[in-house]
Design an enzyme around this catalytic site. Sequence first.
Site, PDB file in Angstrom:
ATOM      1  N   ASP A   1       5.733   2.483   2.327  1.00  0.00           N
ATOM      2  CA  ASP A   1       4.862   1.332   2.546  1.00  0.00           C
ATOM      3  C   ASP A   1       4.045   1.629   3.801  1.00  0.00           C
ATOM      4  OD1 ASP A   1       3.726  -1.069   3.309  1.00  0.00           O
ATOM      5  OD2 ASP A   1       5.483  -2.280   2.751  1.00  0.00           O
ATOM      6  N   HIS A   2       2.755   1.857   3.605  1.00  0.00           N
ATOM      7  CA  HIS A   2       1.925   2.302   4.729  1.00  0.00           C
ATOM      8  C   HIS A   2       1.755   1.221   5.794  1.00  0.00           C
ATOM      9  CE1 HIS A   2      -0.458   4.987   6.912  1.00  0.00           C
ATOM     10  NE2 HIS A   2      -1.253   5.454   5.958  1.00  0.00           N
ATOM     11  N   ARG A   3       2.114  -0.021   5.467  1.00  0.00           N
ATOM     12  CA  ARG A   3       2.040  -1.074   6.481  1.00  0.00           C
ATOM     13  C   ARG A   3       3.112  -0.859   7.544  1.00  0.00           C
ATOM     14  NH1 ARG A   3       2.823  -6.185   2.761  1.00  0.00           N
ATOM     15  NH2 ARG A   3       4.501  -4.812   2.108  1.00  0.00           N
ATOM     16  N   VAL A   4       4.179  -0.164   7.133  1.00  0.00           N
ATOM     17  CA  VAL A   4       5.326  -0.005   8.034  1.00  0.00           C
ATOM     18  C   VAL A   4       5.482   1.447   8.484  1.00  0.00           C
ATOM     19  CG1 VAL A   4       7.849  -0.304   8.196  1.00  0.00           C
ATOM     20  CG2 VAL A   4       6.488  -1.932   6.886  1.00  0.00           C
TER      21      VAL A   4
ATOM     22  N   PRO B   1       0.851  -1.200   0.000  1.00  0.00           N
ATOM     23  CA  PRO B   1       0.000   0.000   0.000  1.00  0.00           C
ATOM     24  C   PRO B   1       0.884   1.247   0.000  1.00  0.00           C
ATOM     25  CG  PRO B   1      -0.040  -1.075   2.158  1.00  0.00           C
ATOM     26  CD  PRO B   1       0.855  -1.892   1.293  1.00  0.00           C
TER      27      PRO B   1
END
Length: 527
Positions: A499-502, A323
Amino acid sequence: MAIQKVTVPDIGDYKDVDVIEVNVNVGDVIEAEDSLVTLETDKASMEVPAPFAGVVKEINVKIGDKVSEGSLVLSVETNAAAFAETPQPAAPAATPDVAPSQTQSTQVIDVTVPDIGDYKGVDVIEINVKPGDQITAEDSLATLETDKASMEIPSPESGKVIDVKIKVGDKVSQGDLVLTLEVTGATAVAPAPKQPETKEVATAASLVSQAQPVTAVEATDVHNTNAHASPAVRRLARILGVELARVVATGRKGRITKEDCENYIKKAVQAIQSGSVSSGGGLDLLPDPQIDFAKFGDVEVEALSRINKLSAKNLARNWVKIPHVTFYDDADITDLEVFRNAKKSAAEKAGVKVTPLSFLIKAAAVALKDYPRFNSSLSNDGESLIVKKYFNIGFAADAPKGLVVPVIKNADQKGIFEISREIMELVKKGRDGKLKPDDMQGATFTISSLGVLGTTAFTPIINMPEVAIMGVSKSAIKPVWNGKEFTPRTMLPLSLSTDHRVIDGALAAQFLTRYCAILADLREILL
Ligand code: CAO
């Protein structure tokens, strides 16, 4: 009150039958006829119904156990002081009727519906063969279904299906013609069914005719959902590893057919091959458009290079799986450019050409040290972050056969001239097609510089397993308000994808601000 034990009733000649479902829990209030467990042989699945109402006190079997007639299933507390077990009617022999129609060594025999107990006008819910099919004895020809049971009609002989006489939706009874079968050789001479070969079928069919306690019933999947499927389909599902609960049923009365299972697998394989799934689900993408471009004008087909094809796959995966969020800012590189120009002759003497890219790489290593999360990777199971203590910066470079991303290792420990020299060497190697795998491995962060080529902003795609990438567009002199007046400053547009997960937005903004600050004042590197 009495505790009554429920055992496996007469299940014909079957022994050590698999328990595939336990349908009750301790404490459950059950009614007579409620299904307690589901058993499965290679020919049929059958349920053990409760012989009486009561409360389940103890369960003595579990999924995977093997049981035979008389095995203890569970104990039930009943109101009755005593109970009499329902007598087991003798299993009628359901021998598929086979009538020879010729006496030659190859002959066509009629296969009819065998003894299916008291049932008449039973629904045909699946036809499992078609004319021309070569089948072997015991192959399932069709599946029948009553309101209590499903059962298969097995082939009494090996041979070739000549004509199928029934269709889905028909209602059949014992003796009805199912199909004609061409059999050859010794079998043809002696077409009468052999008892042992048909016995299993006889048992499965006979189960239906019993008033209770065991019926060969339609299957539910192992997760005890309401998925309905015949034994043949269940078997197929098991072989293919299909969880029936996930399959869309198109058969009558919501049954899962063989085709449903196959379609499910087909879709899953297509999704994997197109890269549109990650573990756990598909994107259900439309197929790619198939267009004949030549219809609209002249075209020329160019083969893609190996690098093109490889990059395409990587980019597509990275774009779909990560994402991305992209943040934009301008770095004031006025002083950096003054410094760089001032060092040009020194650089020439040292045999290097210093471009803004060297500073961008050095500044990245410094900012990554300040924000270690940017220098990390998600573990494959998504459970943890692997934070790297080395600062290797990859940079996208145009090469004749496609984009390459060589890596400046340990950029935090290198000076601008050293970085510039390495860039030159790596770019040359890239253009000569001489980059080695080691030259392109181990990056912790990447810079994609369009530099002199132009653009004011773009969305760089993160190079998995990295978690961020810096896109660099063309610098331009812009008026910047210094509190008193507008002054001309050289501004470098930056596009940071994360990376929006991180990395969340706040951290990304802090990182980008810090990065701009380092480029605006290179003395920050010393801190
Ligand atoms: N803004 C304005 N000018 C820039 C600039 C920028 N952001 N970056 C570089 N320049 C200038 C340089 O200073 C140099 O000018 P001078 O000779 O006057 O100093 C000139 O542009 C040419 O630089 P360069 O391209 O030779 O060197 P570089 O270090 O900037 O770039 C490399 C090297 C390998 C990154 C570049 O050649 C390249 O291949 N770029 C394309 C990368 C790419 O395709 N990225 C997209 C990836 S996503 O598809």
